[in-house]
Design a protein around this motif. Sequence first.
Motif, PDB file in Angstrom:
ATOM      1  N   ILE A  57       0.800  -1.214   0.000  1.00 61.22           N
ATOM      2  CA  ILE A  57       0.000   0.000   0.000  1.00 61.22           C
ATOM      3  C   ILE A  57       0.843   1.278   0.000  1.00 61.22           C
ATOM      4  O   ILE A  57       0.318   2.378  -0.158  1.00 61.22           O
ATOM      5  CB  ILE A  57      -0.978  -0.011   1.200  1.00 61.22           C
ATOM      6  CG1 ILE A  57      -2.301   0.671   0.816  1.00 61.22           C
ATOM      7  CG2 ILE A  57      -0.358   0.603   2.432  1.00 61.22           C
ATOM      8  CD1 ILE A  57      -3.429   0.381   1.786  1.00 61.22           C
ATOM      9  N   ILE A  58       2.164   1.137   0.141  1.00 57.99           N
ATOM     10  CA  ILE A  58       3.010   2.329   0.244  1.00 57.99           C
ATOM     11  C   ILE A  58       2.981   3.165  -1.016  1.00 57.99           C
ATOM     12  O   ILE A  58       3.088   4.393  -0.973  1.00 57.99           O
ATOM     13  CB  ILE A  58       4.477   1.944   0.604  1.00 57.99           C
ATOM     14  CG1 ILE A  58       5.241   3.176   1.101  1.00 57.99           C
ATOM     15  CG2 ILE A  58       5.197   1.321  -0.591  1.00 57.99           C
ATOM     16  CD1 ILE A  58       4.727   3.740   2.408  1.00 57.99           C
ATOM     17  N   GLU A  59       2.798   2.519  -2.176  1.00 54.34           N
ATOM     18  CA  GLU A  59       2.709   3.290  -3.415  1.00 54.34           C
ATOM     19  C   GLU A  59       1.465   4.164  -3.415  1.00 54.34           C
ATOM     20  O   GLU A  59       1.468   5.274  -3.934  1.00 54.34           O
ATOM     21  CB  GLU A  59       2.710   2.354  -4.625  1.00 54.34           C
ATOM     22  CG  GLU A  59       2.710   3.065  -5.974  1.00 54.34           C
ATOM     23  CD  GLU A  59       3.956   3.922  -6.196  1.00 54.34           C
ATOM     24  OE1 GLU A  59       3.878   4.885  -6.992  1.00 54.34           O
ATOM     25  OE2 GLU A  59       5.006   3.640  -5.577  1.00 54.34           O
ATOM     26  N   MET A  60       0.410   3.641  -2.815  1.00 53.70           N
ATOM     27  CA  MET A  60      -0.809   4.441  -2.670  1.00 53.70           C
ATOM     28  C   MET A  60      -0.543   5.666  -1.802  1.00 53.70           C
ATOM     29  O   MET A  60      -0.986   6.777  -2.100  1.00 53.70           O
ATOM     30  CB  MET A  60      -1.916   3.577  -2.056  1.00 53.70           C
ATOM     31  CG  MET A  60      -3.286   4.220  -2.039  1.00 53.70           C
ATOM     32  SD  MET A  60      -4.562   3.070  -1.473  1.00 53.70           S
ATOM     33  CE  MET A  60      -6.038   3.983  -1.936  1.00 53.70           C
ATOM     34  N   VAL A  61       0.205   5.467  -0.733  1.00 52.33           N
ATOM     35  CA  VAL A  61       0.520   6.571   0.179  1.00 52.33           C
ATOM     36  C   VAL A  61       1.378   7.619  -0.521  1.00 52.33           C
ATOM     37  O   VAL A  61       1.166   8.827  -0.349  1.00 52.33           O
ATOM     38  CB  VAL A  61       1.222   6.033   1.440  1.00 52.33           C
ATOM     39  CG1 VAL A  61       1.721   7.171   2.316  1.00 52.33           C
ATOM     40  CG2 VAL A  61       0.276   5.131   2.218  1.00 52.33           C
ATOM     41  N   ASN A  62       2.349   7.184  -1.325  1.00 47.59           N
ATOM     42  CA  ASN A  62       3.172   8.150  -2.067  1.00 47.59           C
ATOM     43  C   ASN A  62       2.320   9.035  -2.961  1.00 47.59           C
ATOM     44  O   ASN A  62       2.553  10.239  -3.087  1.00 47.59           O
ATOM     45  CB  ASN A  62       4.215   7.415  -2.899  1.00 47.59           C
ATOM     46  CG  ASN A  62       5.351   6.858  -2.070  1.00 47.59           C
ATOM     47  OD1 ASN A  62       5.638   7.357  -0.980  1.00 47.59           O
ATOM     48  ND2 ASN A  62       6.001   5.812  -2.563  1.00 47.59           N
ATOM     49  N   CYS A  63       1.317   8.438  -3.589  1.00 47.14           N
ATOM     50  CA  CYS A  63       0.447   9.202  -4.487  1.00 47.14           C
ATOM     51  C   CYS A  63      -0.430  10.180  -3.716  1.00 47.14           C
ATOM     52  O   CYS A  63      -0.585  11.342  -4.121  1.00 47.14           O
ATOM     53  CB  CYS A  63      -0.420   8.255  -5.309  1.00 47.14           C
ATOM     54  SG  CYS A  63       0.474   7.265  -6.521  1.00 47.14           S
ATOM     55  N   THR A  64      -1.008   9.722  -2.619  1.00 51.42           N
ATOM     56  CA  THR A  64      -1.889  10.613  -1.876  1.00 51.42           C
ATOM     57  C   THR A  64      -1.105  11.707  -1.158  1.00 51.42           C
ATOM     58  O   THR A  64      -1.624  12.809  -0.936  1.00 51.42           O
ATOM     59  CB  THR A  64      -2.760   9.822  -0.883  1.00 51.42           C
ATOM     60  OG1 THR A  64      -1.940   8.912  -0.142  1.00 51.42           O
ATOM     61  CG2 THR A  64      -3.833   9.042  -1.611  1.00 51.42           C
ATOM     62  N   ARG A  65       0.126  11.432  -0.795  1.00 50.69           N
ATOM     63  CA  ARG A  65       0.948  12.502  -0.205  1.00 50.69           C
ATOM     64  C   ARG A  65       1.232  13.601  -1.228  1.00 50.69           C
ATOM     65  O   ARG A  65       1.228  14.786  -0.887  1.00 50.69           O
ATOM     66  CB  ARG A  65       2.253  11.924   0.348  1.00 50.69           C
ATOM     67  CG  ARG A  65       2.077  11.235   1.683  1.00 50.69           C
ATOM     68  CD  ARG A  65       3.373  10.673   2.238  1.00 50.69           C
ATOM     69  NE  ARG A  65       3.168  10.113   3.579  1.00 50.69           N
ATOM     70  CZ  ARG A  65       4.081   9.457   4.256  1.00 50.69           C
ATOM     71  NH1 ARG A  65       5.293   9.258   3.729  1.00 50.69           N
ATOM     72  NH2 ARG A  65       3.816   8.976   5.457  1.00 50.69           N
ATOM     73  N   LEU A  66       1.478  13.218  -2.458  1.00 50.64           N
ATOM     74  CA  LEU A  66       1.632  14.230  -3.510  1.00 50.64           C
ATOM     75  C   LEU A  66       0.364  15.071  -3.604  1.00 50.64           C
ATOM     76  O   LEU A  66       0.423  16.305  -3.742  1.00 50.64           O
ATOM     77  CB  LEU A  66       1.935  13.565  -4.847  1.00 50.64           C
ATOM     78  CG  LEU A  66       1.866  14.470  -6.088  1.00 50.64           C
ATOM     79  CD1 LEU A  66       2.841  15.639  -5.977  1.00 50.64           C
ATOM     80  CD2 LEU A  66       2.123  13.666  -7.357  1.00 50.64           C
ATOM     81  N   ASP A  67      -0.783  14.432  -3.497  1.00 48.13           N
ATOM     82  CA  ASP A  67      -2.029  15.181  -3.589  1.00 48.13           C
ATOM     83  C   ASP A  67      -2.258  16.086  -2.388  1.00 48.13           C
ATOM     84  O   ASP A  67      -2.940  17.114  -2.503  1.00 48.13           O
ATOM     85  CB  ASP A  67      -3.199  14.213  -3.760  1.00 48.13           C
ATOM     86  CG  ASP A  67      -3.336  13.730  -5.196  1.00 48.13           C
ATOM     87  OD1 ASP A  67      -2.471  14.067  -6.026  1.00 48.13           O
ATOM     88  OD2 ASP A  67      -4.305  13.012  -5.491  1.00 48.13           O
ATOM     89  N   CYS A  68      -1.701  15.739  -1.228  1.00 43.49           N
ATOM     90  CA  CYS A  68      -1.760  16.654  -0.088  1.00 43.49           C
ATOM     91  C   CYS A  68      -0.965  17.927  -0.384  1.00 43.49           C
ATOM     92  O   CYS A  68      -1.399  19.041  -0.058  1.00 43.49           O
ATOM     93  CB  CYS A  68      -1.205  15.978   1.164  1.00 43.49           C
ATOM     94  SG  CYS A  68      -2.271  14.719   1.876  1.00 43.49           S
TER      95      CYS A  68
END
Length: 560
Positions: A305-316
């Motif tokens: 799931i870490i790749e998902m977190v990398n993407c959502t952090r960019l969106d933050c």
Amino acid sequence: MMTRAHESHEESPGRPEGYATHDVTNQPPPLTPYDACADRALLEGVRREGAGWAEEALRRLGLRAGSAQAQEWGELANRHEPVLRTHDRYGNRIDEVEYHPSWHHLMRVAVGEGLAGSAWADDRPGAHVARTAGGLVWGHTEAGHGCPTSMTYAAVPALRAEPELAKVYEPLLTSREYEPGLRPPTEKRGLLAGMGMTEKQGGSDVRTNTTAATPTAEPGVYTLRGHKWFTSAPMCDVFLVLAQAPGGLSCFLVPRVLPDGTRNTFRVQRLKDKLGNRSNASSEPEFDGTVAWLVGPEGHGVKTIIEMVNCTRLDCVMASATLMRKTLVEAGHHVRHRSAFGARLIDQPLMRNVLADLALESEAATTLTLRLAGAADRAVRGDAGEAAFRRIATAVGKYWVTKRGPAFTAEALECLGGNGYVEESGMPRHYREAPLLSIWEGSGNVNALDVLRALGRSPATAHALFDELALARGADGRLDAAVARLETGLSEASETGARRLVELMALALQASLLVRHAPPAVADAFCASRLGGDWGHAFGTLPTGADLGAVLARALPPEA
């Protein structure tokens, strides 16, 4: 006898009868309609990061985002908040959330414009940059509906850890069709994805999760039992969920509706009563015999799931930069049309300093956001150096840009004075939204420590960061000195000093981008204030020599 002499008062031309004292003067006209894409830093960054081909669509979206209709959608979606319906009239459990029609209007545009998962189906270089730029523009409407589009975007690379599931769901997650309502996923033209990671006892410490996953007789299929603490957008079609399998913490795909058309057990216990982000429902779902499909190997849940977190952090980072730009535009519009003490606010030296300082912060945030999006785009295409840069720079940007958001929106609100403190202005909504972005996907401490973790586990990340900073070497002495301090700081890195170190990383990175790509007036003022020590503790303390006029001329949209 009471005199009625006041009735003989002659009404002024155009004044409504009965409003003899109500001449409205010295108030700005409505900002809308306006062009949310009228941002030089944004358009230059889009071209520089390889998505110049998307400019026409972005300009069209900017006009739509700034239209009176779209701005009203944003206001209405937050005024009329989502409502949880746990049961239907007959007592059947339904666990549905009702949204105002304006929410669906916003979502339909966002998905249709490619702000959800469609970038993963676009082979053009710069596709992920174009998608991020679209968020920077369409986000001028409101922030809440960006949550399900962000999670849908982020779910795709995580789901690819299980190719058979990806084969079924990815074409629907990358669709540009918005189709709300609970139906079997494969019967819909497009899907939205959410995620359920945190639990009440652990928060970001997901390894303490207690939700249990029990294997069934069917390979890859499990049943879940447990309770999630903060699961947003519960009307999404599928969710990526972390749970404890026999082999350890694992990632699972949980659909709201099963393939046979029956509803999966997804009991929404309540909706969160949040500070901001009111248009977006955030829930506490309970799983009890909930059917789930394993994504990736057992015990590899965090890795999956870490790749998902990398993407959502960019969106933050993107959402914080969007709030900065939106509130800067609002403040600039107000001070251009408001006078006090004999002069327009925009012409008064101290107000110019405040607004120019905000403009620097906004441009630095936008420029960094697009650089991160460019790194993500190139990493997806196999660039190992950009992948290493993305790994550390996204965490750095998430820490710093989202930290700056609340102070920024407060200062922009203050530019409007009492008018900005009134809900009708929209500024209180933006102010309440800002703190969320430093909390979602890991608070400041979590991200600062993640930077240290990246440096410790992968020396390539530090090399990638310094390679990026080296591109601006010699252009500004203050930046060179900051990079030297950073090199020393890395050798002495500790948890106690993690925030100070990450802050310096962020400022050096933003400064290096501005030195290379922004006009000299912008780069010089940023380096002098943020790196040269000639700056106070509040916005509006730029040094005397800063070219405020040049900064403002670049930042503010043309006057109507």
